[in-house]
Design a protein around this motif. Structure first.
Motif, short mmCIF file in Angstrom:
data_model
loop_
_atom_site.label_atom_id
_atom_site.label_comp_id
_atom_site.label_asym_id
_atom_site.label_seq_id
_atom_site.Cartn_x
_atom_site.Cartn_y
_atom_site.Cartn_z
N ILE A 277 40.33 32.11 42.80
CA ILE A 277 41.33 32.30 43.20
C ILE A 277 41.76 33.27 44.66
O ILE A 277 40.55 34.09 44.77
N MET B 126 37.32 36.69 51.42
CA MET B 126 38.20 36.02 50.02
C MET B 126 37.58 34.89 49.80
O MET B 126 37.36 33.98 48.39
N VAL C 276 26.05 37.01 39.28
CA VAL C 276 26.37 36.76 38.06
C VAL C 276 26.22 35.50 37.43
O VAL C 276 25.60 35.25 36.13
N HIS C 277 26.87 34.63 38.10
CA HIS C 277 26.67 33.78 37.32
C HIS C 277 24.96 32.09 37.34
O HIS C 277 24.77 31.54 36.82
N MET D 138 43.00 32.47 35.00
CA MET D 138 42.73 33.31 35.54
C MET D 138 41.77 34.71 34.17
O MET D 138 40.41 34.64 34.93
N GLU E 188 27.18 38.90 44.81
CA GLU E 188 28.08 39.22 43.32
C GLU E 188 28.18 37.64 42.78
O GLU E 188 27.55 37.80 41.03
N CYS E 189 28.72 36.75 43.00
CA CYS E 189 29.30 35.43 42.27
C CYS E 189 27.94 34.74 41.40
O CYS E 189 27.67 34.24 40.96
N ARG F 240 34.57 33.69 30.87
CA ARG F 240 34.05 34.48 32.24
C ARG F 240 32.57 33.33 32.65
O ARG F 240 33.55 33.42 33.89
N MET G 243 34.14 33.69 49.26
CA MET G 243 33.95 34.20 47.87
C MET G 243 34.58 33.10 46.82
O MET G 243 33.27 32.52 45.64
N ILE H 50 43.02 37.12 33.69
CA ILE H 50 43.21 38.70 34.42
C ILE H 50 44.34 39.10 33.59
O ILE H 50 45.13 39.53 34.44
N MET I 16 35.35 31.21 35.13
CA MET I 16 35.58 32.04 35.84
C MET I 16 35.10 32.63 37.64
O MET I 16 33.65 32.72 37.00
N GLY I 17 35.39 31.84 38.56
CA GLY I 17 34.58 32.21 39.36
C GLY I 17 33.92 30.62 39.73
O GLY I 17 33.42 29.98 40.70
N ILE J 289 30.32 38.50 47.93
CA ILE J 289 29.88 37.48 47.66
C ILE J 289 29.34 37.14 47.43
O ILE J 289 29.17 36.39 45.98
#
Lengths: 537, 305
Positions: A103, A173, A128-129, A63, A124-125, A94, A176, A65, A97-98, A122
Motif C-alpha cells: 500500500i 513510499m 522481514v520477508h 491490508m 526492512e521489507c 503477515r 517501499m 490494518i 502483506m507487503g 525500505i
C-alpha cells in the motif's frame, strides 16, 4: 453496468460481499456494505468516494490494518489468488502483506517513521520477508530509490523522511511498496497532498511501474479527474455502498446514479459562472502591494506588486514554496517585508502604530486551510465567534453578542443552536463555515482565504465556494483567494496571479489566463492539472 | 546541534555561578557557626579567636571576595568539623549517590518501558488495568514509610537483609528497591501514554502493512518515537535522586551526598555545604545536557535543526 471479466483471465484480487462495521459507544454503524469488486493483472481500478464513504476502510481490510475493535468485519471474503486472506492466521497473513499486496498512503510525512532513515525503512521489507542480510537489503533499497528516480540514491538512502520534499517522500513510499514486487499495489489518495506538476509525475510513475511489472493497481481517490486519467474501471462508493461500477469512460460519459452525477457537477472549474460578476475596475483599489520582497534564508517573495479592488476576488495560484502564504503573512502583518510598501486605502500599513494596526486588522481577516487545526478544540462555537469582539471591545456591546453570533451562524448556513457545541462535533465543511463566520465577525473588507477549501471533499468544496460568493455580494467583501488547485480558482476568482519561486509569473483576468496563458509555466501548470475533459472530450 | 550544545553548556555555567553566589549568602543567614562549634560557656576571647581564625568577623563582601579568590585556586575551603578540604569530603560522597541513582534509574527505566509498552498495546485490557493501579500506587507511595516498613519486615522480622550500612549485594537491595518505586510508577504512566500515541500513529500502520512482526512494531517502530517524553521525565527523576536521595541515605545510613548536605547544614559547615552544592549542580546540569544529547540521538528531526 457491471464489467464482465472473462473467466480465462484470472483475477488477482476478488472482494466478495465485504461488510465492515464500527462499534462505538453510540451504537454500531456500517462503514462498508456488501462491497464486491475484482482486479486483474495490469489493470487499474479506481475507488471513488468522499470522506466517510468507506474507501479507506476497504483498503485497511485488504491490508489487514483495520483496527479491531472498534472495526469489525461482519461478512465477506477477500480472495488473493483464490485464497481467502480473511481466514488466515495472523502469521500467515503477515507473510502476504507487503509481498503480495502493498500500500501507498497519502500523508507520507506521518506514514514514514520519522526516526529511521528511508533506506532502512525500505530495507526492512527484505529483512522481514526474505531474511536477507542488512547489507544486501540496503543495496536493494538503494536500487529501488534509483528506480523511483530519487537523485543520488546511495547518499539519500541515509537521509530521514523530513529531509525529503513531499513528492520525493511519495517516491520513497512507492519504492517501499515495490520492494517485494507485489502483484497488487493499493494507492490511498497518493497525490492528494502534492502540487499538480508533482502529482502528474507521481501518477506517471505509478502507471509506468504498473505496465513494467504487469501489476494490478487500486487507486483510492476523491478526485474524479485523477480517476479519469489513470483508471480502467471505476467503482463509486457512497456511505459504504457501491452506487456505480463499470468501465471508466462509460461512467464519466454517462453516469447512471444520482450521486455520481452530483459528484460530476461538483467538479471545480464549471460550477458557479452564473453567480460570478466581473467587478468594476473604476473604483480605487483597497489594497496596493508595491514591490514587496521578503527574504528569509531564501527569497520567499521577490518584488511583488498587485492591487485589490472593492468586491473583487483575486486568486493567487502557485505550487508549494512559490510565496503565496508569505504574501498573506505580509498583508496580515504577521511578518514584515524586507522591501516595499503595502497601501491600505492609500496609507502604508508598515507605518501603522499599534492603534492603527488594530483597526486595520479588523478590516482584514483570514480563513485557514485546516479547519481541524484552526479552531480551538476547548472553546465552544459561541466563544470562537465572539472572541474578536472581546479583543476589539468597542466594536459591539456585550449584550448584543448573542444575537450577532446567531446572525452569523445563519448567514454561513448553520443553526443558532450550534453556538453551544464544540468544534469536534462538526464535519470539516461545517468547521470551515464556522471559521468563515469568525472571519466575518468584525465586518471586514478583505478576507484572505489561504487554501480555504483544499482540505474539503469536492461536493463540500462546491458548497463552500458558493457560500463565499454569496457572502461576498451580501457583505461587499473582497477576497484574496490563495490556492494550489487551479480549477477552484477558475470558479471563484475575477483576476488571477500566477506565482513561482516568489515572483509573479503572469497576472490577468481569470478567463484570459486560463484560456490563453502567455507564459510557459502557466501552460505547464494547466497541463499538469488532471481533467476529465481529456477522457470524454 | 554543536552550536546548541555549546550554548547549553555556557548557560549552565552561568546558572552555576548564580547558584553559587546565592548559596554563599544564604548559608551565612543560618547563624554564627561559633554557637555550634564552641562549648556554650566558652569565654568571649575564645569566640573572638574562633571567628577571627575562620574569617567570620570580616564584612560579608570581604568573605565573599576571599571565597572567590580561593575558588580560582580550586580551593573550596576547609571543613570546620572534619578539618579536611571540603572538596575531598564531597568527592567521597558523590560516587555513593551516583551509583545508587544509576542503578535505580536503569531498573526503573527498563521496567517502565517493558510494562508501559505492554499496557499500551491493549489499552484498557486486563494487563493495562492492573498496571495502572499498581503504577499509580507506586508513584504516590511515601518513601520514608515504605523504607521503614521494609526494614521492619525484611530485616527485623525475617532477618533476610541488613538494616543499614554499605557492603555487598544484600546491602543494596532495600535502598535500591525504595528508590526505584516512585520513578518506576511515574515512568510506567509516561511510557503508557506516549506508547498509546505512538502505536496509533500512521507509521505503525505502514510497518504493519509491510508485514513487520508485532514485536518489532512495538519495540522498534513505536518505541523509538515513544521514548522522547520518557527521557524528559526519566532525566528529571535521575536529577532528583542525584540531588541527594536524602531519605533513603539517612534511613539506610549510606554516606551519600544527600546525607552529607543535611549534616553539614545542621553543623553550619559552610565550606562543605558550598562544595556539595557546587558538585551536585554540576551533576544535575550534566544530566540535562545528556538528556539533550539523547534527544538528538533518538530523533533526527532535532539533530537537523
Amino acid at each position: 453496468m457491471v464489467t464482465k471479466v472473462s473467466d480465462a483471465k484470472k483475477s488477482l484480487l476478488k472482494v466478495n460481499n465485504l461488510s465492515v462495521s464500527f462499534d462505538t459507544t453510540e451504537g454500531s454503524f456500517d462503514a462498508v456494505k456488501e462491497v464486491n469488486f475484482d482486479l486483474n493483472k495490469g489493470e487499474t481500478l479506481a475507488i471513488i468516494g468522499e470522506s466517510g464513504s468507506g474507501k479507506s476502510v476497504t483498503a485497511s481490510v485488504i491490508m489487514g490494518i483495520l483496527t479491531c475493535p472498534p472495526g469489525r468485519i461482519k461478512s465477506g471474503e477477500i480472495l488473493l489468488d483464490d485464497l481467502d486472506i480473511l481466514k488466515l492466521s495472523d502469521t500467515d497473513r503477515r507473510k502476504l502483506m507487503g509481498s503480495k499486496v502493498a500500500i501507498i498512503f497519502q500523508d507520507t510525512l506521518s506514514h514514514l517513521n520519522p526516526v529511521f532513515s528511508v533506506g532502512s525503512q525500505i530495507a526492512e521489507c527484505f529483512e522481514v520477508h526474505k531474511n536477507l542480510s542488512r547489507k544486501e537489503s540496503w543495496i536493494r533499497a538503494v536500487k529501488l530509490l534509483e528506480r523511483v528516480r530519487i537523485p543520488n540514491p546511495s547518499k539519500r538512502a541515509k537521509d530521514f523522511p523530513h529531509q525529503f520534499s513531499g513528492g520525493q517522500r511519495q517516491r520513497v513510499m512507492i519504492a517501499m511498496a515495490l520492494a517485494l514486487e507485489p502483484d497488487i499495489i493499493l494507492a490511498d489518495e497518493p497525490t492528494t497532498a502534492l502540487d499538480v506538476t508533482i502529482q502528474a509525475k507521481i501518477l506517471e510513475l505509478l502507471r509506468e511501474l504498473r505496465d513494467e511489472r504487469n501489476m494490478g493497481l487500486i487507486l483510492i481517490t476523491h478526485d474524479l479527474a485523477i480517476a479519469a486519467e489513470i483508471s480502467d474501471k471505476v467503482i463509486v462508493l457512497n456511505e459504504g455502498k457501491i452506487v456505480e461500477k463499470g468501465i471508466t469512460k462509460d461512467i464519466f460519459i454517462n453516469p447512471n446514479h444520482a450521486y455520481t452525477r452530483q459528484l460530476m457537477d461538483s467538479i471545480p472549474g464549471k460550477i458557479t459562472k452564473q453567480i460570478k460578476k466581473i467587478s468594476k475596475k473604476f473604483s480605487d483599489p483597497i489594497l496596493e502591494i508595491k514591490n514587496i520582497s521578503k527574504f528569509y534564508d531564501t527569497i520567499a517573495c521577490d518584488d511583488v506588486s498587485f492591487d485589490l479592488f472593492p468586491n473583487e476576488v483575486l486568486g493567487i495560484v502557485g505550487e508549494s514554496g512559490s510565496g503565496k502564504t508569505t504574501i498573506s503573512n505580509l498583508i496580515l502583518r504577521l511578518a514584515s517585508p524586507s522591501n516595499g510598501k503595502i497601501l491600505y486605502h492609500g496609507q502604508n500599513i508598515l507605518n501603522f502604530n499599534k492603534k492603527d494596526l488594530l483597526n486595520f486588522r479588523r478590516k482584514v481577516q483570514v480563513v485557514f486551510q485546516d479547519p481541524y487545526a484552526s479552531l480551538n478544540p476547548t472553546m465552544n462555537i459561541y466563544d470562537i465567534i465572539s472572541e474578536p469582539w472581546v479583543i476589539h471591545s468597542d466594536f459591539l456591546h456585550k449584550k448584543l453578542h448573542q444575537s450577532k453570533v446567531s446572525d452569523l451562524l445563519i448567514s454561513v448556513g448553520l443553526h443558532p443552536d450550534d453556538a453551544i457545541k464544540f468544534p469536534h462535533q462538526f464535519s470539516g465543511g461545517q468547521r470551515q463555515r464556522i471559521a468563515i463566520a469568525r472571519a466575518l465577525a468584525l465586518n471586514p473588507e478583505i478576507i484572505i482565504c489561504d487554501e480555504a477549501v483544499s482540505a474539503l471533499d469536492v461536493s463540500i468544496q462546491a458548497q463552500i465556494i458558493k457560500l463565499l460568493l454569496n457572502l461576498k455580494n451580501k457583505f461587499s467583501l473582497s477576497y484574496i483567494f490563495i490556492a494550489h488547485d487551479l480549477p477552484v480558482v477558475k470558479d471563484l476568482a475575477d483576476r488571477v496571479i500566477v506565482m513561482k519561486s516568489g515572483k509573479i509569473i503572469e497576472q490577468g483576468v481569470t478567463d484570459d489566463v486560463f484560456n490563453f496563458p502567455k507564459e510557459k509555466y502557466t501552460k505547464d501548470l494547466l497541463k499538469a492539472s488532471p481533467s476529465i475533459e481529456n477522457l470524454i472530450g | 546541534m554543536r552550536q546548541y550544545l555549546s550554548k547549553r553548556i555556557f548557560s549552565s555555567i552561568l546558572a552555576i555561578t548564580g547558584l553559587f553566589v546565592m548559596v554563599f549568602f544564604l548559608a551565612r543567614l543560618t547563624g554564627d557557626p561559633g554557637h555550634l562549634y564552641l562549648p556554650i560557656d566558652a569565654p568571649l576571647e575564645v569566640r573572638k579567636e574562633f571567628s577571627e581564625k575562620h574569617g567570620f568577623n570580616d564584612p560579608i563582601y570581604i568573605q565573599f571576595g576571599k571565597f572567590l579568590g580561593d575558588l580560582t585556586d580550586g580551593n573550596l575551603g576547609y571543613s570546620l568539623r572534619k578539618e579536611r578540604p571540603a572538596i575531598d569530603i564531597v568527592l567521597e560522597a558523590i560516587p555513593v549517590t551516583l551509583s545508587l541513582a544509576a542503578v535505580a534509574m536503569s531498573i526503573a527505566l527498563v521496567g517502565a518501558i517493558f510494562i508501559g509498552s505492554l499496557a499500551a498495546y491493549r489499552p484498557n485490557g486486563i494487563f493495562d488495568r492492573i498496571s495502572r493501579v499498581v503504577s499509580l500506587t507506586a508513584a504516590s507511595a511515601p518513601d520514608f514509610w515504605v523504607a521503614i516498613t521494609a526494614i521492619l519486615i525484611f530485616s527485623v522480622s525475617l532477618g533476610w537483609l541488613p538494616t543499614s550500612g554499605i557492603g555487598g549485594v544484600p546491602y543494596w537491595i532495600m535502598p535500591i528497591g525504595i528508590l526505584v518505586i516512585r520513578p518506576l510508577g511515574l515512568l510506567v504512566q509516561v511510557v503508557r501514554g506516549s506508547m498509546i500515541t505512538a502505536l496509533s500513529s500512521d507509521f505503525v500502520k505502514t510497518a504493519r502493512a509491510k508485514g513487520v512482526k508485532e514485536k518489532a512494531v512495538i519495540f522498534k517502530h513505536a518505541l523509538r518515537n515513544g521514548l522522547l517524553p520518557v527521557i524528559t521525565v526519566a532525566g528529571d527523576q535521575a536529577a532528583a535522586i542525584a540531588n541527594g536521595a536524602v531519605i533513603v541515605e539517612t534511613i539506610f545510613g549510606w554516606p551519600g551526598i544527600g546525607k552529607l548536605m543535611i549534616d553539614s547544614i545542621m553543623q553550619r559547615d559552610f565550606a562543605v555545604v558550598q562544595a556539595s552544592i557546587l558538585i551536585t549542580a554540576i551533576v544535575i546540569l550534566s544530566i540535562n545536557i545528556i538528556i539533550d544529547i539523547a534527544y538528538a540521538v533518538l530523533d533526527p528531526r532535532i539533530r537537523h535543526k
